[in-house]
Motif scaffolding. Sequence first.
Motif, PDB file in Angstrom:
ATOM      1  N   UNK A 279       6.091  13.534   1.065  1.00 51.95           N
ATOM      2  CA  UNK A 279       6.638  12.115   1.536  1.00 51.95           C
ATOM      3  C   UNK A 279       8.020  11.655   2.218  1.00 51.95           C
ATOM      4  N   UNK A 280       9.222  13.446   1.805  1.00 51.64           N
ATOM      5  CA  UNK A 280      10.261  13.869   2.099  1.00 51.64           C
ATOM      6  C   UNK A 280       9.924  14.653   3.991  1.00 51.64           C
ATOM      7  N   UNK A 281       8.876  14.666   4.835  1.00 51.79           N
ATOM      8  CA  UNK A 281       8.659  14.707   5.717  1.00 51.79           C
ATOM      9  C   UNK A 281       8.555  13.824   6.780  1.00 51.79           C
ATOM     10  N   UNK A 282       8.197  12.538   5.928  1.00 55.75           N
ATOM     11  CA  UNK A 282       8.067  11.745   6.655  1.00 55.75           C
ATOM     12  C   UNK A 282       9.731  11.150   6.588  1.00 55.75           C
ATOM     13  N   UNK A 283      10.290  10.975   6.170  1.00 51.45           N
ATOM     14  CA  UNK A 283      11.766  10.374   5.562  1.00 51.45           C
ATOM     15  C   UNK A 283      12.707  11.199   7.216  1.00 51.45           C
ATOM     16  N   UNK A 284      11.806  11.608   7.418  1.00 46.26           N
ATOM     17  CA  UNK A 284      12.885  12.972   8.466  1.00 46.26           C
ATOM     18  C   UNK A 284      12.291  13.038  10.024  1.00 46.26           C
ATOM     19  N   UNK A 285      10.424  12.889   9.967  1.00 44.30           N
ATOM     20  CA  UNK A 285       9.838  12.833  11.365  1.00 44.30           C
ATOM     21  C   UNK A 285      10.936  11.888  12.488  1.00 44.30           C
ATOM     22  N   UNK A 286      10.317  12.493  13.480  1.00 49.03           N
ATOM     23  CA  UNK A 286      11.536  11.636  14.696  1.00 49.03           C
ATOM     24  C   UNK A 286      10.623  10.233  14.694  1.00 49.03           C
ATOM     25  N   UNK A 287       9.497   8.984  14.552  1.00 44.10           N
ATOM     26  CA  UNK A 287       8.547   8.311  14.837  1.00 44.10           C
ATOM     27  C   UNK A 287       7.381   8.314  14.279  1.00 44.10           C
ATOM     28  N   UNK A 288       7.877   7.487  12.519  1.00 44.51           N
ATOM     29  CA  UNK A 288       6.098   7.412  11.679  1.00 44.51           C
ATOM     30  C   UNK A 288       6.272   5.426  11.993  1.00 44.51           C
ATOM     31  N   UNK A 289       4.750   5.741  12.935  1.00 41.32           N
ATOM     32  CA  UNK A 289       4.204   4.385  12.692  1.00 41.32           C
ATOM     33  C   UNK A 289       3.154   4.668  11.201  1.00 41.32           C
ATOM     34  N   UNK A 290       3.686   2.974  10.619  1.00 34.97           N
ATOM     35  CA  UNK A 290       2.946   2.643   9.637  1.00 34.97           C
ATOM     36  C   UNK A 290       2.322   1.112   9.545  1.00 34.97           C
ATOM     37  N   UNK A 291       1.051   0.997   8.857  1.00 34.62           N
ATOM     38  CA  UNK A 291       0.119   0.213   9.415  1.00 34.62           C
ATOM     39  C   UNK A 291      -0.172  -0.302   8.179  1.00 34.62           C
ATOM     40  N   UNK A 292       0.527  -2.021   8.024  1.00 37.24           N
ATOM     41  CA  UNK A 292       0.072  -2.522   6.637  1.00 37.24           C
ATOM     42  C   UNK A 292      -0.171  -3.318   6.368  1.00 37.24           C
ATOM     43  N   UNK A 293      -1.271  -3.899   5.797  1.00 31.60           N
ATOM     44  CA  UNK A 293      -1.111  -5.792   5.859  1.00 31.60           C
ATOM     45  C   UNK A 293      -1.779  -6.349   4.778  1.00 31.60           C
ATOM     46  N   UNK A 294      -1.451  -7.341   4.024  1.00 29.37           N
ATOM     47  CA  UNK A 294      -3.100  -7.549   3.122  1.00 29.37           C
ATOM     48  C   UNK A 294      -1.809  -7.750   1.435  1.00 29.37           C
ATOM     49  N   UNK A 295      -1.779  -8.868   0.834  1.00 28.39           N
ATOM     50  CA  UNK A 295      -1.099  -8.918  -0.243  1.00 28.39           C
ATOM     51  C   UNK A 295      -0.572  -7.835  -1.582  1.00 28.39           C
ATOM     52  N   UNK A 296      -1.928  -6.985  -1.631  1.00 30.80           N
ATOM     53  CA  UNK A 296      -2.526  -5.854  -2.540  1.00 30.80           C
ATOM     54  C   UNK A 296      -1.278  -4.862  -1.538  1.00 30.80           C
ATOM     55  N   UNK A 297      -0.583  -4.980  -0.543  1.00 31.41           N
ATOM     56  CA  UNK A 297       0.597  -4.373  -0.625  1.00 31.41           C
ATOM     57  C   UNK A 297       1.842  -3.871  -0.223  1.00 31.41           C
ATOM     58  N   UNK A 298       1.909  -5.362  -0.437  1.00 32.73           N
ATOM     59  CA  UNK A 298       3.495  -6.093   0.119  1.00 32.73           C
ATOM     60  C   UNK A 298       4.035  -4.225  -0.988  1.00 32.73           C
ATOM     61  N   UNK A 299       4.260  -4.440  -2.341  1.00 30.15           N
ATOM     62  CA  UNK A 299       5.247  -3.767  -2.782  1.00 30.15           C
ATOM     63  C   UNK A 299       5.006  -2.262  -2.453  1.00 30.15           C
ATOM     64  N   UNK A 300       4.131  -1.341  -1.782  1.00 31.75           N
ATOM     65  CA  UNK A 300       3.823  -0.176  -1.383  1.00 31.75           C
ATOM     66  C   UNK A 300       4.526  -0.250  -0.107  1.00 31.75           C
ATOM     67  N   UNK A 301       4.745  -1.140   0.542  1.00 33.42           N
ATOM     68  CA  UNK A 301       5.202  -1.318   1.631  1.00 33.42           C
ATOM     69  C   UNK A 301       6.763  -1.693   2.048  1.00 33.42           C
ATOM     70  N   UNK A 302       6.640  -2.222   0.597  1.00 29.57           N
ATOM     71  CA  UNK A 302       8.160  -2.355   0.066  1.00 29.57           C
ATOM     72  C   UNK A 302       8.841  -1.227   0.325  1.00 29.57           C
ATOM     73  N   UNK A 303       8.110  -0.405  -0.078  1.00 23.11           N
ATOM     74  CA  UNK A 303       8.759   0.612  -1.102  1.00 23.11           C
ATOM     75  C   UNK A 303       8.409   1.785  -0.425  1.00 23.11           C
ATOM     76  N   UNK A 304       7.909   1.777   0.861  1.00 26.34           N
ATOM     77  CA  UNK A 304       8.092   2.398   2.029  1.00 26.34           C
ATOM     78  C   UNK A 304       9.208   2.768   2.945  1.00 26.34           C
ATOM     79  N   UNK A 305       9.454   1.397   2.774  1.00 24.80           N
ATOM     80  CA  UNK A 305      10.716   1.227   3.611  1.00 24.80           C
ATOM     81  C   UNK A 305      12.014   1.607   2.653  1.00 24.80           C
ATOM     82  N   UNK A 306      12.118   1.103   1.442  1.00 24.60           N
ATOM     83  CA  UNK A 306      13.296   1.341   0.819  1.00 24.60           C
ATOM     84  C   UNK A 306      13.448   3.153   0.518  1.00 24.60           C
ATOM     85  N   UNK A 307      12.675   3.682   0.591  1.00 31.71           N
ATOM     86  CA  UNK A 307      12.659   5.124   1.088  1.00 31.71           C
ATOM     87  C   UNK A 307      12.853   5.855   2.364  1.00 31.71           C
TER      88      UNK A 307
END
Length: 326
Positions: A279-307
């Motif tokens: 996951x630390x490679x995502x943090x250092x990558x030039x462009x990271x495109x993330x697709x996420x939708x749906x109530x069961x993914x709200x928490x993991x989406x926030x976690x990814x943004x937080x990190x």
Amino acid sequence: MNDRSAYASRLPADDSRDHLMVQVAKLYYDIGRTQAEIATDLGLTRWQVGRLLTEARAEGVVRIEIAPRSNRAAGLESALQTRWGLREAIVVPMGGVTDPDLLNDGIARAAASWLTALAAKPSMIGVSWGRSMAALVRALPHGWAPGLEVVQINGAAALQLADTRSAAVAEAMAQTAPGSAALLPVPAILGQASTRAALEADPVIARALARAKAAPLLAFSMGGVTDRSILCAQGYLTPAELASLRAKGAVGDILGRFVTADGRIADPDLDARTLGLPLEHLAGSPVTLALVAGPEKHAVARAALTARLISVLVTDDTTARSLLEP
């Protein structure tokens, strides 16, 4: 040539131009970026940025507020960009739809429009797998990026025959481009950490991982900790193992790696058996495109943004609003 300059080329002349026009207008009018900063961020020239802004005003895309002609919620997009420091946010109004497949199709079409609207198509893209990523491939028009090299960034060898399209994303995207695919022909999760270490030391796997690390644009989706998890459907985890992960604070997985609400690894032992980009490679990558939708993914989406693992987010309006809550 740096990673951003690789995108600089002639402006698109089809419907993709609308998406680029909206992106530039938001950055200039809502986010307050200068034309020079926008040009650097998007790999455009200042002349191209100025031309898009002029067209946006002339064609009514910019009035008192940004009014994209595409199916997008510009106000939520700008709020997400400001709140989370995103390069771009694309929010699709779904009218209260909760069906996971319909949500995936909606955000996949928006992500496909973003990719095809790039001023110059990438020569190389790294991709994960899963239902949202499979929907993205279906939404891409044939011939959208001739010569594209698609590299797989985490293990995806199917352990069960169910939903095999979700595991064959890299190959399918390469066929759509059309281009070539560098696959990672290994399971996502292995039985022992020593097996993962042995596989990573193999020259064939090591070369595949090196290509994944070299990709300037990474596209991925995320999964919740529910029985609908693709890792569960593919036979990697049992419902009991998912329950154990929830007990350890896991809110979802990113590239098959389960994280807590603050974006940290929830189960180090399981992570040691997970093969793919860290996951630390995502943090250092030039462009990271993330697709996420749906109530069961709200928490993991926030976690990814937080990190800080995401620079371009594609989501639905309900998820967007949840991500703007305190």
